[in-house]
Structures are given as structure tokens and as C-alpha cells.
Enzyme design. Structure first.
Site, short mmCIF file in Angstrom:
data_model
loop_
_atom_site.label_atom_id
_atom_site.label_comp_id
_atom_site.label_asym_id
_atom_site.label_seq_id
_atom_site.Cartn_x
_atom_site.Cartn_y
_atom_site.Cartn_z
N CYS A 2 0.84 -1.20 0.00
CA CYS A 2 0.00 0.00 0.00
C CYS A 2 0.87 1.25 0.00
O CYS A 2 2.00 1.23 0.48
CB CYS A 2 -0.89 0.02 1.23
N ARG A 27 3.97 -0.13 -6.56
CA ARG A 27 3.86 -0.98 -5.39
C ARG A 27 2.72 -1.98 -5.52
O ARG A 27 2.64 -2.95 -4.75
CB ARG A 27 3.66 -0.11 -4.14
N TRP A 74 -3.61 -2.44 -1.25
CA TRP A 74 -3.71 -3.86 -1.54
C TRP A 74 -4.67 -4.42 -0.51
O TRP A 74 -4.47 -4.23 0.70
CB TRP A 74 -2.35 -4.55 -1.36
N ASN A 98 -1.07 1.69 6.30
CA ASN A 98 -0.39 0.50 5.79
C ASN A 98 -0.12 -0.43 6.96
O ASN A 98 0.28 0.03 8.03
CB ASN A 98 0.96 0.85 5.15
N GLY A 99 -0.28 -1.73 6.79
CA GLY A 99 0.04 -2.67 7.84
C GLY A 99 -1.18 -3.40 8.36
O GLY A 99 -2.23 -3.45 7.72
N GLU A 479 18.75 -22.05 3.79
CA GLU A 479 18.59 -20.70 3.25
C GLU A 479 19.64 -19.75 3.83
O GLU A 479 20.18 -18.90 3.13
CB GLU A 479 17.17 -20.19 3.54
N LYS A 483 22.29 -17.64 1.62
CA LYS A 483 22.41 -16.18 1.68
C LYS A 483 23.86 -15.78 1.89
O LYS A 483 24.36 -14.85 1.28
CB LYS A 483 21.55 -15.61 2.82
N GLU A 486 25.82 -16.40 -1.30
CA GLU A 486 25.43 -15.51 -2.39
C GLU A 486 26.10 -14.15 -2.31
O GLU A 486 26.57 -13.62 -3.32
CB GLU A 486 23.91 -15.29 -2.38
N HIS A 502 26.77 -37.44 11.51
CA HIS A 502 26.90 -38.39 10.41
C HIS A 502 27.84 -37.86 9.34
O HIS A 502 27.60 -38.03 8.15
CB HIS A 502 25.54 -38.73 9.81
N LYS A 602 18.81 -11.76 -11.10
CA LYS A 602 17.59 -11.76 -10.30
C LYS A 602 16.63 -12.84 -10.78
O LYS A 602 16.01 -13.53 -9.99
CB LYS A 602 16.92 -10.38 -10.36
#
Length: 607
Positions: A2, A27, A74, A98-99, A479, A483, A486, A502, A602
Site C-alpha cells: 500500500c 507498489r 492492496w 499500511n500494515g 537458506e 544467503k 550468495e 553423520h 535476479k
């Protein structure tokens, strides 16, 4: 996300509000509106759909005034409609927001009992009624705003008009960004610097918990306790065609900080917090009839799928297979009749994932996709789309797109569990409350940034780093390692904590930092037992856990990152914050190109 705009002006503001809303179209939104003080009273215009609809309404029924607020929305609480569009009005105020207001249901019931009538399904409307009550009681505006903010729980950015006050506006932020601008006797509010492009070039970024009082030629700032504070007024050269980093050094850091807002907006598309239910608009298949779900993705989206496997099997009792898109077709998979193939992609254009989608369609599977780009190829070709509302993600290393994907997958897991009869209404309501609180818990996690950054120096000197986790936090360990690889170019690996003995335990020595993701929950003690095995062999551990979890591990307390206590369903989204921040600060210390790391793109649109 928003968008918010506010102007306390010396000349008419309606046209300038609309121009700013057009700059915020990037947005994403499904309705829009503005409110002005006209002839001493609040007047507003709202329309569902694109800004052209609001433009046409203003052409038929114009507004004229020197102060106003605007919003692109939104849909979160309540469907996209004119009644749910912002601004929302109480007896004395207009509000854009917003939120998510977590405790809006309790506030709404309290206000209805006091005689207030609500005209929307939104959480925002409670703010307008609550503040109106304070003003009606004779409380002066500044204190009334403070008392209203004190009642709100959640993540939000606000802009507020008060009836009869044509040189006064309030703004506030908690978990969602907000900017104040100043130029030539006028004051401005915006959800980002782009909203204010062309209006002013001196801006001030509100910090967490700040709120602002705008008076045209000047403004005053206050912290969460209501004490006056000063924030730097900086020069902005942002134009309306730029995507802005705000007051952050890199896009990646800005996007990390946007997560409470965008996750809240994404969850809002799937939750009805008033009824405490999960809704999946336009669901084109019956979850009860599903024989199996196949989750297919690449990279970070693949780890989101791995986390979802735990959720779907636990809550919906559906067999789930998770596949790497680039491998899927080449192992000649056997597809189950009545199966759902669900594809996860930020861009909706990833070549391997798109090829897998086409293969599954040819095999007669129901196909669905979770994407951040509604007009993408995958969105067009799948039988059904589950959208995320992350907004543009500029940093190559995915952050907010990942957590928005998790938000959708968590909502789907609950919805499917309800549809298949494995979750009753009481449990559904409890889980909806858990999801609804996630943006606030993510905001709390962001407050640990300096604590996280203090560990980055050690990591920046390491050649190898290990991440450990159990259950749904095991894919988050993967992940975390991704990161770090990357953006800092440090070799890192993620492991299920129980697998450390193991083989990987042979790598342990004082030069190999080990990040242990261990929220307090059913698997906490087992994870800590694996951590003790690392410590016994001289490993240097950084423990991510809640206050209670850290306190139970006295000798590691000096090497810990404290997170808020959360339900196991919420932990992957909340613990993603320190995982991302740790990689970010390590990369900054190493001097790498954080937003555009070498050799990466990207969107991977070739196999």
C-alpha cells in the site's frame, strides 16, 4: 505494498495527491482514495480498481482544499471494494494506513458496544473511531493521537486528518516505513521518498515507533513514549521514476526492513481476522480430493517449498514431494492422478520452473503457482495463482519475496487442513491469530539488528560456516547458508542438526563458526543436544533462540541472538530476519556488491 501520501499545503492539493499516488502505482494496489479538509470539514473520494476510476470520480465530483491524504490499497482485511478503500472516516478524523492492527477485533467490539457503527470490513476503521472518541472527550489532538497509538498492536504506518484542522496532520510508524518532507512552507508525508518526488527534496525518515505532527511550515517528531525527538533532515534526489533505497545503504537492507509490511499485506489477502478464518479466493480445486502435492521451485523458493512440506503434512495430512525444478523433468517423475503441482517463483519467469509447470500440465496435474508478478508467464499458464504482495524486489538475493512465499504457504496449509477436516474451528482461529501476529514479531526481530551485526566480524574472517536446524528450521538453515554464499562469497552449508554426527562434525574446529537456529518448541532440546556436541569439539556457536532458550544455555549466552518467542508455525518467517541480516552485515564487512553479487541474476530465464 500500500502507498501513503499526505500534504499540508499552501495551494490546492487534490491534483498533487493524485500525482503522488501515480508514482506509487509500482507498489501494486486494487483501490485508491483521497480525503481533504474542504470548507472546514473532511471530504473524501474513493474508488475500487485503478487510479483512472478515482480520476473519473474526481472529474465528476471534485475536491478542493489545502490539506489532504491519499492511499493506494492492496486488500488485506476485507475484499477489494469502495467500502473497504482508504481513507476511513470516524466522526472527527480520516485515516490512511499500511500494515495490520492485530487487536482490531477486540477494539472493534469495544467501539460497537460504545455505539459506533462500522461501514467497512477493515482493521483501519477502528483507528478512526478510536481517535474520534478521544477527540470527542475533549482531549487535545496531540495527546489524543498518542493515546490512540498506545492502544494499537501490530505493524503500521498512518496518516491522519482531523476535522476543522487545515494546518495539522499526524503520521506514525511502527514496523512500516514513513517519510516526512518539507519545502516552501508546506509539509508532506509519504510511504517512501518516491511518493514525495517533485514535491520536496528535504526529507526525514521516521525511526521505529516515531510519530509526527505536521504544521505546514514545520513539523515535530515524538518517540513511542511521546517524548520529543530529532531526526536528520536529509537531501533527496529521488525522481518519480526511481525505486528508492530510502535511508538504507543497500536495497537488500531496505527489503529486509519491508518484510513486516509486505508479509502483513500478503497474509491479509488470505485471512479474515474478524471471523478468524483462512480464505483462498477463487480456489479452483477441492483440497479433500487431492492425492498428493508436488512442490517445485529453485533456489530460495525451493527452501520455502521445503518448509511448506512440514506444514502441509502436519496440518493438512497430505503427502508432499518437494523437487528442484532443474532436476524434476529429468528423473521421469511418476505423477499421481488427482495430484496438485504447485510452483513457487518470485518472478514467474524462471525457465526451469516454467518448463516443469508445462510438463505437469501435460501429465494432467492440477497446476497452481505462487508468484510476485501477477502478469508473469507462470501466472498466465497455471490453473490457479496464489499471489504474494512483496512489491518490487531489487536485491538479487531474495528476502521479502521468500517470507511472502512462506506467508502464502502457511495460509494454504491451514486452509487445506480445514477443508480436509483435520483442523476444527477452534484450532483454525488460534492459528489465524498466530499468523496475524507475525508482522509484529518480525518488527521485534528487526530490533536485534545491532546484536546480529556484532557477530558479522567473526563470520567475515571465516572460510567455512555451518548452519544447523531441525524441523521446519532445517530448510531455514539451508537458506541461511545460501544467503551467506550468495552475497559474502564465504563457503557455507546448512544441515539438519541431527545429521551433524553423520559426517559434518569432522569439519568442526575453532575456525568454523556454527549458526544454530533453535526457537523454543518441540524440537528445541534435541537441537541443543546437537549443539552441545559441536561445543564439546571446540566449535564456536552462535545460537539464535528466544530469551528462555538462550537463558537455558548459559555458556553460549555470550554468542547468541535473541528473538521473540513465537509459535512453531511462525518461527521460519521470524527467524528469516536474523538469518538475512547476518549474511548482509558479513557481506558489508567484506566489501562485496550486496545488491548485485557476482555471477548472479535476479531472474534465471534460461536453463
Amino acid at each position: 505494498m500500500c502507498g501513503i501520501i499526505g500534504i499540508v499545503g499552501l495551494r490546492p492539493v487534490a491534483g498533487r495527491l493524485m500525482d503522488a499516488l501515480r508514482r506509487l502505482e509500482y507498489r501494486g494496489y486494487d483501490s485508491a482514495g483521497i480525503a481533504l479538509i474542504q470548507d472546514g470539514r473532511i471530504a473524501r473520494r474513493r474508488a475500487s480498481g485503478k487510479l483512472d476510476q478515482l480520476d473519473a470520480l474526481l472529474a465528476r465530483d471534485p475536491l478542493d482544499g489545502l490539506i489532504g491524504i491519499g492511499h493506494t490499497r492492496w486488500a488485506t482485511h476485507g475484499e477489494p471494494s469502495t467500502a473497504n478503500a482508504h481513507p476511513h472516516i470516524g466522526r472527527h478524523v480520516a485515516v490512511v494506513h499500511n500494515g495490520i492492527i492485530e487487536n482490531f477485533k477486540a477494539l472493534r467490539e469495544e467501539l460497537i458496544a460504545a455505539g459506533h457503527q462500522f461501514t467497512s470490513e477493515t482493521d483501519t476503521e477502528v483507528i478512526a473511531h478510536l481517535l474520534s472518541d478521544h477527540l470527542a472527550a475533549g482531549i487535545e489532538p496531540r495527546l489524543a493521537v498518542k493515546q490512540t497509538l498506545d492502544r494499537l498492536e501490530g505493524a503500521f504506518a498512518l496518516a491522519i486528518l482531523i476535522d476543522g484542522k487545515d494546518r495539522l496532520m499526524y503520521g506514525a510508524r511502527r514496523g512500516s516505513p514513513l517519510v516526512v518532507g518539507l519545502a516552501d512552507g508546506e509539509c508532506f508525508l509519504g510511504s517512501d521518498a518516491i511518493a514525495l518526488a517533485g514535491l520536496c527534496n528535504r526529507i526525514c525518515y521516521l525511526e521505529e515507533g516515531d510519530w509526527a505532527e505536521l504544521h505546514g511550515d514545520h513539523f515535530a517528531l515524538f518517540d513511542a513514549a511521546g517524548d520529543p525527538v530529532e531526526r536528520p533532515l536529509v537531501h533527496s534526489s529521488v525522481s518519480g521514476v526511481m525505486v528508492d533505497k530510502g535511508n538504507h545503504r543497500h536495497f537488500m537492507l531496505k527489503e529486509i526492513y519491508e518484510q513486516p509490511t509486505v508479509v502483513g499485506q500478503t497474509l491479509g489477502s488470505y485471512l479474515d481476522p474478524l471471523a478468524e478464518t483462512v480464505t483462498v479466493p477463487g480456489l479452483c480445486f477441492d483440497p479433500k480430493a487431492l492425492s498428493r502435492i508436488t512442490l517445485i521451485a529453485c533456489g530460495t523458493s525451493y527452501y520455502a517449498a521445503m518448509i511448506a512440506q512440514y506444514w502441509l503434512e502436519h496440518y493438512a495430512k497430505i503427502p508432499v514431494t518437494v523437487d528442484i525444478a532443474s532436476e524434476f523433468r529429468y528423473r521421469q517423475p511418476v505423477m499421481t492422478r488427482g495430484g496438485l503441482s504447485l510452483f513457487i517463483s518470485q518472478s514467474g519467469e524462471t525457465a526451469d520452473t516454467l518448463a516443469a509447470l508445462r510438463h505437469c500440465k501435460a501429465e494432467g496435474q492440477i497446476t497452481a503457482t505462487i508468484v510476485n508478478v501477477a502478469q508473469s508467464t507462470m501466472a498466465r499458464e497455471a490453473d490457479m495463482v496464489f499471489p504474494t504482495h512483496a512489491g518490487p524486489e531489487i536485491g538479487v538475493a531474495s528476502t521479502k519475496a521468500f517470507t511472502c512465499q512462506l506467508a502464502v504457504l502457511a495460509a494454504l496449509s491451514i486452509a487445506f487442513g480445514v477443508a480436509r477436516g483435520h483442523i476444527d474451528q477452534t484450532e483454525q482461529a488460534a492459528l489465524v491469530r498466530v499468523l496475524n501476529e507475525i508482522p509484529s514479531r518480525m518488527s521485534e526481530a528487526l530490533q536485534a539488528e545491532q546484536q546480529v551485526a556484532s557477530h558479522a566480524a567473526d563470520l567475515s574472517r571465516a572460510r567455512d560456516v555451518l548452519y544447523l536446524g531441525r524441523g521446519a528450521d532445517y530448510p531455514l538453515a539451508l537458506e541461511g547458508a545460501l544467503k551467506l554464499k550468495e552475497i559474502s562469497y564465504i563457503h557455507a552449508e546448512g544441515y539438519a542438526a541431527g545429521e551433524i554426527k553423520h559426517g559434518p562434525i569432522a569439519l568442526i574446529d575453532p575456525n568454523v563458526p556454527v549458526i544454530v537456529i533453535a526457537p523454543k518448541g518441540p524440537l528445541f532440546e534435541k537441537t541443543i543436544s546437537n549443539m552441545e556436541e559441536v561445543i564439546a569439539r571446540g566449535g564456536k556457536v552462535i545460537l539464535m533462540s528466544c530469551k528462555e532458550g538462550i537463558a537455558s544455555q548459559g555458556r553460549t549466552a555470550g554468542n547468541s541472538i535473541e528473538m521473540p518467542a513465537v509459535h512453531p508455525l511462525a518461527s521460519p518467517l521470524v527467524y528469516a530476519i536474523p538469518v538475512q541480516l547476518l549474511a548482509y552485515h558479513t557481506a558489508v564487512l567484506k566489501g562485496t556488491d550486496v545488491d548485485q553479487p557476482r555471477n548472479l541474476a535476479k531472474s534465471v530465464t534460461v536453463e
